[in-house]
Design an enzyme around this catalytic site. Structure first.
Site: not given
Ligand code: NAD
Length: 235
Positions: A42, A67
Site C-alpha cells: 500500500s 494498517y
Molecule cells: N483499495 C485501495 O485503494 C487499496 C490501496 C492500497 C492497498 N490495498 C490493498 O489491496 C487489497 C485489496 O483491497 P480492496 O480495496 O480490494 O479490499 P476488499 O475489501 O474489496 O477486498 C479484500 C478481500 O479480502 C478478503 N479477506 C479479508 N479477510 C480475509 C481472511 N481472513 N481470509 C481470506 N480473505 C479475507 C475479503 O473478503 C475481500 O474479498 C488489500 O490488501 C488492501 O489492503 C487497497
C-alpha cells in the site's frame, strides 16, 4: 484487512489477519513449492514522507497507522522467504484504487451515495489533502503485468508503486463527483482524522520501465465510470 481508520480501532485484528495471514500463505507456498507471489502492499507505507513523488527506494520506517505498519511488515517478511527459499515476490504499492464496485467505506463511494441522496458530506481537514487516485482497470493491468514478470524472470523480489502519478485534492474530488452527478455538494468540514496521510503521489517510473505499466484513465473518466455503475446499481 484493508482500511486505515478501522485499523486504529482494532490493531490486533489487523496484525492477525495481515501479518499472520501472510505468514500462513508463505508457509503453504513453501510446503507446496509454489514459487510466485504477487501481493498488495500500500501507498500508506510512505506515511507523511515530505519528498514527492514517492519512490520505492525511499525509507519507509515511519508508518502512521497500524494498517500501514502491517503492510510494511509484509514487505519485510516476504523478503525473508525470497532470500531463504528463492520465492519470486512482487509487492505492489497500490495508490487509492477506485472505480466500479469500489469498497463502500472509501470516500468516492461514500460521497457519491451522500450527494445523490442530497445529504451533507463530512470533509476531514480543509480539502487540501490529496490522493493519487488510480483507476481499477489500470491497477488490474499492472497486476497482470507483474504476474508475467514474476513468471519470466529469475531471482525476483521487487517493490513497485502502482499509482497514477497525478494527485487530486479532496476539494477537487468532491467537485468532480458533484459535476458528474449534476448536484451542488453540501460540505460539513471536520478536523483531520488521525492516521490519514496528507498526500500520496506515486513515482511510477519503475513500473513503467520494469513491466510496461502505463495508467490510461483520467480522473474525470474514472469517476464517470464509477457514477454510471453506482446509478445502475440504484435504479
Ligand atoms: N483499495 C485501495 O485503494 C487499496 C490501496 C492500497 C492497498 N490495498 C490493498 O489491496 C487489497 C485489496 O483491497 P480492496 O480495496 O480490494 O479490499 P476488499 O475489501 O474489496 O477486498 C479484500 C478481500 O479480502 C478478503 N479477506 C479479508 N479477510 C480475509 C481472511 N481472513 N481470509 C481470506 N480473505 C479475507 C475479503 O473478503 C475481500 O474479498 C488489500 O490488501 C488492501 O489492503 C487497497
Amino acid at each position: 484487512m484493508a482500511g486505515v481508520r478501522p485499523s486504529i480501532e482494532n490493531p490486533v485484528l489487523y496484525q492477525e489477519v495481515n501479518c499472520m495471514g501472510t505468514q500462513n500463505i508463505l508457509e503453504e507456498m513453501k510446503l507446496h513449492q509454489v514459487q510466485n507471489l504477487v501481493m498488495a502492499s500500500s501507498s500508506s507505507v510512505y506515511g507523511n514522507c515530505k519528498e514527492v513523488p514517492f519512490r520505492e527506494d525511499m525509507v519507509v520506517d515511519f508508518a502512521i497507522s497500524p494498517y500501514a505498519a502491517t503492510k510494511k511488515a509484509n514487505e519485510v517478511m516476504t523478503h525473508v522467504y525470497h532470500k531463504l527459499f528463492g520465492m519470486h515476490v512482487m509487492m505492489l504499492r497500490f495508490f487509492t484504487v477506485y472505480g466500479p464496485k469500489q469498497r463502500p467505506d472509501l470516500a468516492i463511494n461514500k460521497f457519491t451515495r451522500l450527494m445523490s441522496q442530497g445529504k451533507e458530506i463530512p470533509m476531514f481537514g480543509d480539502g487540501t489533502t490529496s490522493r493519487d487516485y488510480t483507476f481499477i482497470d489500470d491497477i488490474v493491468d499492472g497486476i497482470i503485468k507483474s504476474c508475467e514478470y514474476c513468471q519470466k524472470n529469475e531471482n525476483v523480489y521487487e517493490i513497485v508503486n502502482l499509482g497514477n502519478s497525478s494527485p487530486i485534492s479532496l476539494k477537487e474530488m468532491i467537485q468532480v463527483i458533484a459535476k458528474t452527478l449534476g448536484v451542488e455538494p453540501k460540505i460539513q468540514q471536520l478536523p483531520m482524522q488521525p492516521g490519514d496521510v496528507e498526500r500520496t503521489y506515486a513515482d511510477i517510473s519503475k513500473a513503467k520501465n520494469m513491466i510496461g505499466y502505463e495508467p490510461k484513465t483520467t480522473f474525470e473518466e474514472g469517476i464517470k465510470q464509477f457514477v454510471d455503475w453506482y446509478q445502475n446499481q440504484n435504479k
